[in-house]
Every structure is written in C-alpha cells, then in structure tokens.
Design an enzyme around this catalytic site. Structure first.
Site, mmCIF file in Angstrom:
data_model
loop_
_atom_site.group_PDB
_atom_site.id
_atom_site.type_symbol
_atom_site.label_atom_id
_atom_site.label_comp_id
_atom_site.label_asym_id
_atom_site.label_seq_id
_atom_site.Cartn_x
_atom_site.Cartn_y
_atom_site.Cartn_z
ATOM 1 N N LYS A 13 0.832 -1.213 0.000
ATOM 2 C CA LYS A 13 0.000 0.000 0.000
ATOM 3 C C LYS A 13 0.865 1.261 0.000
ATOM 4 O O LYS A 13 0.651 2.181 -0.796
ATOM 5 C CB LYS A 13 -0.942 0.022 1.224
ATOM 6 C CG LYS A 13 -1.864 -1.181 1.316
ATOM 7 C CD LYS A 13 -2.742 -1.132 2.546
ATOM 8 C CE LYS A 13 -2.020 -1.177 3.857
ATOM 9 N NZ LYS A 13 -1.287 -2.453 4.135
ATOM 10 N N ARG A 88 -9.587 0.499 9.044
ATOM 11 C CA ARG A 88 -9.111 -0.851 9.350
ATOM 12 C C ARG A 88 -10.146 -1.649 10.133
ATOM 13 O O ARG A 88 -9.900 -2.811 10.434
ATOM 14 C CB ARG A 88 -7.859 -0.732 10.203
ATOM 15 C CG ARG A 88 -6.596 -1.260 9.521
ATOM 16 C CD ARG A 88 -5.471 -0.893 10.431
ATOM 17 N NE ARG A 88 -4.266 -1.611 10.263
ATOM 18 C CZ ARG A 88 -3.168 -1.089 9.722
ATOM 19 N NH1 ARG A 88 -3.188 0.103 9.181
ATOM 20 N NH2 ARG A 88 -2.064 -1.780 9.709
ATOM 21 N N ARG A 127 11.642 -5.359 4.834
ATOM 22 C CA ARG A 127 11.324 -3.933 4.611
ATOM 23 C C ARG A 127 12.260 -3.002 5.385
ATOM 24 O O ARG A 127 12.552 -3.208 6.544
ATOM 25 C CB ARG A 127 9.878 -3.677 5.067
ATOM 26 C CG ARG A 127 9.527 -2.205 5.192
ATOM 27 C CD ARG A 127 8.058 -1.939 5.184
ATOM 28 N NE ARG A 127 7.304 -2.593 6.233
ATOM 29 C CZ ARG A 127 5.962 -2.629 6.262
ATOM 30 N NH1 ARG A 127 5.251 -2.060 5.314
ATOM 31 N NH2 ARG A 127 5.341 -3.232 7.240
ATOM 32 N N ARG A 161 11.265 -1.189 11.084
ATOM 33 C CA ARG A 161 10.196 -1.043 12.071
ATOM 34 C C ARG A 161 10.278 -2.142 13.124
ATOM 35 O O ARG A 161 10.476 -3.305 12.780
ATOM 36 C CB ARG A 161 8.833 -1.096 11.376
ATOM 37 C CG ARG A 161 8.523 0.178 10.632
ATOM 38 C CD ARG A 161 7.320 0.039 9.745
ATOM 39 N NE ARG A 161 6.177 -0.609 10.358
ATOM 40 C CZ ARG A 161 4.997 -0.728 9.754
ATOM 41 N NH1 ARG A 161 4.830 -0.242 8.541
ATOM 42 N NH2 ARG A 161 4.001 -1.330 10.342
ATOM 43 N N ARG A 172 -0.456 -9.346 13.449
ATOM 44 C CA ARG A 172 -0.970 -8.322 12.525
ATOM 45 C C ARG A 172 -1.818 -8.964 11.422
ATOM 46 O O ARG A 172 -2.838 -8.403 11.005
ATOM 47 C CB ARG A 172 0.193 -7.520 11.926
ATOM 48 C CG ARG A 172 0.812 -6.585 12.948
ATOM 49 C CD ARG A 172 2.213 -6.168 12.571
ATOM 50 N NE ARG A 172 2.257 -5.335 11.390
ATOM 51 C CZ ARG A 172 3.370 -5.126 10.668
ATOM 52 N NH1 ARG A 172 4.505 -5.706 11.016
ATOM 53 N NH2 ARG A 172 3.323 -4.353 9.628
#
Ligand code: ADP
Ligand code: AMP
Length: 218
Positions: A13, A88, A127, A161, A172
């Site tokens: 996203k 969400r 990431r 992160r 998650r």
C-alpha cells in the site's frame, strides 16, 4: 482523486501510494506513519499507541478517527488524498463515511491489493525505509541503487520497524483477517471496490492501479 488502498500489512500500500503521490500531487495519509510520528514525538496519543503497535494490535477507533478527521481538513487534501492503512475496522469505515459526508467529499475508489500470506511475511521481513524522506525499500525486491544511500534524497539514514518481525506479523495478519477483511464486503456492497493482483512487480501493479483509475475518468 480520493482513494483508499486496502490490503494486509506488507501488501504494498505504501509503495503504491508513494507512486500515486508523485503522479497526482496529492498526499498519502498513512495512519501507521502518523501514529509512528506520535510515538516518536512522545505525544499523549503516541504514549497510548506504542505498546499496542509493538504488539501488532489496533489502536482505538476513537484515536485513529480523530487523527484522520483532522488530517482531511488539511489544505493539501483539497484536491484529493490516498488513505493507506485506514479504515481498518467496520467502525472506522462507518466513521469515515460520516466524516466524508460532513465534509462534502466523495470517495472515487477503494483499491484492494491481493497478496498471498507467504509473500506478505517475506515483504515485511525485508522492509526498510529512509528515515529522512520515507522512501521504502526491501532487502531483496527494492534495494537502493547505491548501497546505503537513499535514491530519493541521498541520505544514509535507513530504519527498520520494530513491529516488522515474524511474531508480531502473525498477530498483525490475524488482526487483518478478523478486523479489516470484512471491509472488503462492505465496500464491495457499496460498489466501490476494485481488487488488483498485488503479486507482481511493483511497476506492473502500479500500471494495473493506473488502469483502474483511468477508467474512473474516461
Ligand atoms: P504496506 O504499506 O502495505 O504495509 P509496503 O508498501 O511498505 O507495504 O511494502 C512492504 C515491503 O514490500 C516493502 O519493503 C516494499 O519495498 C516491498 N514491496 C512492495 N511492493 C512489492 C512488490 N510488488 N513486490 C515485492 N516487494 C514489494
Ligand atoms: P501500518 O503502518 O499501516 O502497518 O500500521 C502500523 C500499526 O499502527 C498497526 O499495526 C496498528 O497498531 C497501528 N495502526 C495503523 N493504522 C491504524 C488504524 N487505522 N486503526 C488502528 N490502528 C492502526
């Protein structure tokens, strides 16, 4: 252009939102980025959100709805925005609908990025982002052209992160399927949802999203 990018953590996203920001000159409204900013600045919201985010759970609807409502009033949102990571929950989706109605704004499209769970875990575990300009990278799929130097801003300030680890990612993903995936039915029923295959290359997916958006204006 007023868009929601919907999809699980790691779906791409943020990556696609940044390409759309450049193309349409509208802001990316990432509630994850806003909350991480609040945590870093140690605001009241940040203090409440930190433990919840570290655990991979959702920050309260009340907090997130208030942040988004205020952000939508920003001058830079006058010509559009890309919502990334919001809504969400069904409650957030209902609140967004009320907010938009009150502000006299209509959504153009909700684009879902469809990605396999295995690929999500791989994407999230590799990431990293530039701490200076926010450009996103990946150990395998999107490395900076020059090692340790951001392609966009030239700085060497990369960050990972704390919630991008295998254990938190499991929570998650569960949270996504339990709380967020019902939004697919919600927006489908409103005739606002388009699903895009998120398993290809970043550029291929960008082209597919662009085709969806071109159809809106043709
Ligand atoms: P999200 O915002 O949905 O959590 P990101 O856009 O941050 O996801 O993407 C997660 C990671 O996967 C990033 O490291 C990004 O560079 C990488 N990525 C994004 N899209 C793709 C893709 N199509 N193929 C491979 N890696 C991707
Ligand atoms: P993201 O950057 O979208 O992956 O979000 C990181 C974390 O921020 C999530 O795991 C949640 O803890 C929190 N968060 C982001 N957006 C929301 C939202 N819309 N509602 C609740 N929590 C959120």
């Amino acid at each position: 252009m007023r868009l929601i990018l919907l999809g699980p953590p790691g779906a791409g996203k943020g990556t696609q939102a940044k390409l759309l920001v450049d193309k349409y000159n509208i802001p990316q409204l990432s509630t994850g980025d806003m909350l991480r900013g609040a945590v870093a600045a140690q605001t009241e919201v940040g203090k409440k959100a930190k433990a919840v985010m570290d655990a991979g759970k959702l920050v309260s609807d009340e907090i997130v709805n208030a942040i988004v409502s205020e952000r939508l009033d920003g001058k830079d949102c006058a010509n559009g925005f890309i919502l990334d990571g919001f809504p969400r929950t069904l409650q957030q989706a209902d609140s967004l609908a009320v907010m938009l109605k009150e502000k006299g704004i209509e959504l153009d499209r909700v684009v879902e990025l469809e990605v396999d769970d295995e690929a999500l875990v791989e994407r999230v575990s590799g990431r990293f982002t530039c701490g200076s300009c926010g450009e996103g990278y990946h150990d395998k799929f999107k490395q900076p052209e020059q090692k340790d130097i951001c392609d966009r801003c030239g700085k060497s300030d990369f960050k990972r992160r704390p919630d991008d680890n295998a254990e938190t990612m499991r929570t998650r993903l569960l949270t996504y399927y339990k709380e967020t995936s019902p939004l697919l039915g919600y927006y489908y029923a409103k005739g606002e949802l388009t699903a895009v295959n998120g398993m290809g290359d970043i550029d291929e997916i960008a082209t597919e999203i662009q085709n969806v958006l071109n159809e809106l204006t043709s």
